[in-house]
Write a protein that holds these residues in place. Structure first.
Motif, PDB file in Angstrom:
ATOM      1  N   ASP A 135      -7.642  16.840  -0.478  1.00  0.00           N
ATOM      2  CA  ASP A 135      -7.850  15.404  -0.617  1.00  0.00           C
ATOM      3  C   ASP A 135      -8.603  15.088  -1.916  1.00  0.00           C
ATOM      4  O   ASP A 135      -9.490  14.243  -1.954  1.00  0.00           O
ATOM      5  CB  ASP A 135      -8.592  14.827   0.591  1.00  0.00           C
ATOM      6  N   ASP A 136      -8.213  15.788  -2.983  1.00  0.00           N
ATOM      7  CA  ASP A 136      -8.798  15.596  -4.312  1.00  0.00           C
ATOM      8  C   ASP A 136      -7.989  14.499  -5.022  1.00  0.00           C
ATOM      9  O   ASP A 136      -6.918  14.760  -5.584  1.00  0.00           O
ATOM     10  CB  ASP A 136      -8.732  16.923  -5.089  1.00  0.00           C
ATOM     11  N   GLN A 137      -8.502  13.278  -4.963  1.00  0.00           N
ATOM     12  CA  GLN A 137      -7.763  12.124  -5.482  1.00  0.00           C
ATOM     13  C   GLN A 137      -7.525  12.216  -6.996  1.00  0.00           C
ATOM     14  O   GLN A 137      -6.447  11.879  -7.476  1.00  0.00           O
ATOM     15  CB  GLN A 137      -8.491  10.821  -5.123  1.00  0.00           C
ATOM     16  N   ASN A 138      -8.538  12.681  -7.735  1.00  0.00           N
ATOM     17  CA  ASN A 138      -8.342  12.839  -9.186  1.00  0.00           C
ATOM     18  C   ASN A 138      -7.249  13.862  -9.467  1.00  0.00           C
ATOM     19  O   ASN A 138      -6.411  13.665 -10.349  1.00  0.00           O
ATOM     20  CB  ASN A 138      -9.642  13.279  -9.871  1.00  0.00           C
ATOM     21  N   HIS A 182       4.260  20.606  -8.695  1.00  0.00           N
ATOM     22  CA  HIS A 182       4.462  20.354  -7.275  1.00  0.00           C
ATOM     23  C   HIS A 182       3.479  21.201  -6.449  1.00  0.00           C
ATOM     24  O   HIS A 182       2.849  20.696  -5.517  1.00  0.00           O
ATOM     25  CB  HIS A 182       5.907  20.664  -6.868  1.00  0.00           C
ATOM     26  N   ASN A 183       3.346  22.475  -6.818  1.00  0.00           N
ATOM     27  CA  ASN A 183       2.391  23.350  -6.132  1.00  0.00           C
ATOM     28  C   ASN A 183       0.970  22.819  -6.267  1.00  0.00           C
ATOM     29  O   ASN A 183       0.192  22.814  -5.304  1.00  0.00           O
ATOM     30  CB  ASN A 183       2.448  24.779  -6.694  1.00  0.00           C
ATOM     31  N   VAL A 184       0.638  22.386  -7.469  1.00  0.00           N
ATOM     32  CA  VAL A 184      -0.695  21.844  -7.738  1.00  0.00           C
ATOM     33  C   VAL A 184      -0.928  20.580  -6.900  1.00  0.00           C
ATOM     34  O   VAL A 184      -1.998  20.408  -6.307  1.00  0.00           O
ATOM     35  CB  VAL A 184      -0.855  21.558  -9.251  1.00  0.00           C
ATOM     36  N   LEU A 185       0.079  19.723  -6.842  1.00  0.00           N
ATOM     37  CA  LEU A 185      -0.035  18.485  -6.070  1.00  0.00           C
ATOM     38  C   LEU A 185      -0.318  18.801  -4.598  1.00  0.00           C
ATOM     39  O   LEU A 185      -1.199  18.202  -3.981  1.00  0.00           O
ATOM     40  CB  LEU A 185       1.242  17.648  -6.203  1.00  0.00           C
ATOM     41  N   LEU A 186       0.422  19.763  -4.054  1.00  0.00           N
ATOM     42  CA  LEU A 186       0.205  20.142  -2.657  1.00  0.00           C
ATOM     43  C   LEU A 186      -1.220  20.656  -2.437  1.00  0.00           C
ATOM     44  O   LEU A 186      -1.865  20.320  -1.435  1.00  0.00           O
ATOM     45  CB  LEU A 186       1.220  21.207  -2.229  1.00  0.00           C
ATOM     46  N   GLN A 196      -7.730   2.159  -7.988  1.00  0.00           N
ATOM     47  CA  GLN A 196      -8.770   2.197  -6.962  1.00  0.00           C
ATOM     48  C   GLN A 196     -10.082   2.710  -7.546  1.00  0.00           C
ATOM     49  O   GLN A 196     -11.161   2.241  -7.181  1.00  0.00           O
ATOM     50  CB  GLN A 196      -8.307   3.100  -5.822  1.00  0.00           C
ATOM     51  N   LYS A 197     -10.000   3.648  -8.479  1.00  0.00           N
ATOM     52  CA  LYS A 197     -11.196   4.227  -9.091  1.00  0.00           C
ATOM     53  C   LYS A 197     -11.668   3.427 -10.308  1.00  0.00           C
ATOM     54  O   LYS A 197     -12.604   3.817 -10.993  1.00  0.00           O
ATOM     55  CB  LYS A 197     -10.936   5.681  -9.482  1.00  0.00           C
ATOM     56  N   ASN A 198     -10.969   2.324 -10.608  1.00  0.00           N
ATOM     57  CA  ASN A 198     -11.313   1.464 -11.745  1.00  0.00           C
ATOM     58  C   ASN A 198     -11.421   2.279 -13.039  1.00  0.00           C
ATOM     59  O   ASN A 198     -12.465   2.295 -13.693  1.00  0.00           O
ATOM     60  CB  ASN A 198     -12.607   0.693 -11.460  1.00  0.00           C
ATOM     61  N   ASP A 199     -10.314   2.953 -13.384  1.00  0.00           N
ATOM     62  CA  ASP A 199     -10.241   3.824 -14.565  1.00  0.00           C
ATOM     63  C   ASP A 199      -9.335   3.157 -15.610  1.00  0.00           C
ATOM     64  O   ASP A 199      -8.133   3.430 -15.668  1.00  0.00           O
ATOM     65  CB  ASP A 199      -9.685   5.186 -14.126  1.00  0.00           C
ATOM     66  N   PRO A 200      -9.902   2.258 -16.446  1.00  0.00           N
ATOM     67  CA  PRO A 200      -9.064   1.468 -17.354  1.00  0.00           C
ATOM     68  C   PRO A 200      -8.308   2.303 -18.395  1.00  0.00           C
ATOM     69  O   PRO A 200      -7.184   1.950 -18.777  1.00  0.00           O
ATOM     70  CB  PRO A 200     -10.046   0.510 -18.030  1.00  0.00           C
ATOM     71  N   ASN A 222      -3.689  13.290 -11.409  1.00  0.00           N
ATOM     72  CA  ASN A 222      -3.282  14.085 -12.574  1.00  0.00           C
ATOM     73  C   ASN A 222      -1.960  14.795 -12.337  1.00  0.00           C
ATOM     74  O   ASN A 222      -1.083  14.798 -13.211  1.00  0.00           O
ATOM     75  CB  ASN A 222      -4.372  15.100 -12.934  1.00  0.00           C
ATOM     76  N   ALA A 223      -1.790  15.402 -11.166  1.00  0.00           N
ATOM     77  CA  ALA A 223      -0.542  16.102 -10.864  1.00  0.00           C
ATOM     78  C   ALA A 223       0.628  15.116 -10.800  1.00  0.00           C
ATOM     79  O   ALA A 223       1.719  15.399 -11.311  1.00  0.00           O
ATOM     80  CB  ALA A 223      -0.669  16.876  -9.555  1.00  0.00           C
ATOM     81  N   SER A 224       0.396  13.953 -10.202  1.00  0.00           N
ATOM     82  CA  SER A 224       1.448  12.925 -10.124  1.00  0.00           C
ATOM     83  C   SER A 224       1.844  12.448 -11.516  1.00  0.00           C
ATOM     84  O   SER A 224       3.031  12.269 -11.813  1.00  0.00           O
ATOM     85  CB  SER A 224       0.976  11.739  -9.281  1.00  0.00           C
ATOM     86  N   ASN A 225       0.850  12.257 -12.363  1.00  0.00           N
ATOM     87  CA  ASN A 225       1.105  11.844 -13.732  1.00  0.00           C
ATOM     88  C   ASN A 225       1.981  12.877 -14.453  1.00  0.00           C
ATOM     89  O   ASN A 225       2.959  12.530 -15.113  1.00  0.00           O
ATOM     90  CB  ASN A 225      -0.220  11.648 -14.472  1.00  0.00           C
TER      91      ASN A 225
END
Length: 198
Positions: free
Chosen positions: A59-62, A49-53, A97-101, A66-69
Motif C-alpha cells: 500500500d505504498d501510494q508513492n 508490472h511486478n513493481v506495481l504489484l 490527493q497528495k497535493n504534488d503540483p 511512480n510505477a503507474s506513471n
C-alpha cells in the motif's frame, strides 16, 4: 601533433556500473527504467508490472504512482493511448490527493500527448490552456513556448491553419521580448508561410 599509440589493454579501467538498490523492488524499478530507455518495451512493462504489484501489496501510494506513471510511458511508446491514459490517471489521482503540483504538471504534459494520440483534440487543447496558465503564473517562458508549439501541432493536425499561424506569432513575440531576434524571425516566417496557404 597527435599520439597514435594505443593504450595498453591492461591499463583500461572497466566502466563503473551503476550500483543497484539493495531493495529488490527498487532495483527492478530502476531496471525497468533502463529497459524503457533501451526501447525494450515488453521487458520494461513486465518489470513495472511486478513493481506495481509489490507497491500495491505494501500500500505504498508513492510507489504505485511512480510505477503507474512508468507503465503509462511504456504504453505511450507502444501507441496504446487508452492504456496510457488509465495508468497516467491512476498516478494523477494519487498525486492530486497528495497535493504534488510538480508531478501533476508533468502528468498534464503526458495527458496532452495521450489525448492527441486518441484524436481528442479539444481535451488536449484544454489541458494546454491549463498548462499555459500555470507557466504564466510561475514566470516560465520556456514552458509557455513549448506548450504553444504543442498547440500549433494540434491545430495543424486538425487543419486549423489560422490558429497555428497565430501560435507561431505568439512564440515569435515571446522570443522578441527576450531579445532572441533570430528565433523570433524564424517563427514569424513560419506564421507567414502558413498564412500564405490560406
Amino acid at each position: 601533433m597527435t599520439n597514435n599509440t594505443l593504450q595498453s589493454i591492461q591499463n583500461i579501467v572497466p566502466v563503473e556500473q551503476k550500483k543497484r538498490s539493495s531493495d529488490p523492488v527498487q532495483a527492478e524499478y530502476e531496471e525497468g527504467k533502463e529497459l524503457l530507455e533501451k526501447n525494450e518495451l515488453a521487458l520494461a512493462a513486465q518489470a513495472f508490472h511486478n513493481v506495481l504489484l509489490a507497491f500495491e501489496e505494501k500500500d505504498d501510494q508513492n510507489g504505485i504512482a511512480n510505477a503507474s506513471n512508468q507503465l503509462g510511458h511504456v504504453c505511450l511508446k507502444r501507441l496504446d493511448f487508452e492504456m496510457a491514459l488509465r495508468h497516467y490517471q491512476r498516478a494523477w489521482d494519487i498525486c492530486d490527493q497528495k497535493n504534488d503540483p510538480m508531478s501533476l504538471l508533468a502528468l498534464s504534459n503526458q495527458f496532452v500527448t495521450v489525448h492527441q494520440g486518441l484524436q481528442q483534440y479539444p481535451e488536449a487543447l484544454n489541458i494546454c490552456l491549463d498548462l499555459l496558465d500555470s507557466y504564466y503564473k510561475n514566470n516560465n517562458p520556456e514552458g509557455v513556448v513549448t506548450t504553444v508549439e504543442r498547440m500549433v501541432g494540434i491545430y495543424l493536425e486538425t487543419g486549423d491553419t489560422a490558429r497555428a499561424a497565430d501560435g507561431y506569432r505568439t512564440i515569435a513575440s515571446i522570443h522578441a521580448k527576450y531579445k532572441h531576434k533570430n528565433m523570433a524571425e524564424r517563427f514569424r516566417e513560419k506564421a507567414q508561410a502558413l498564412e500564405e496557404t490560406l
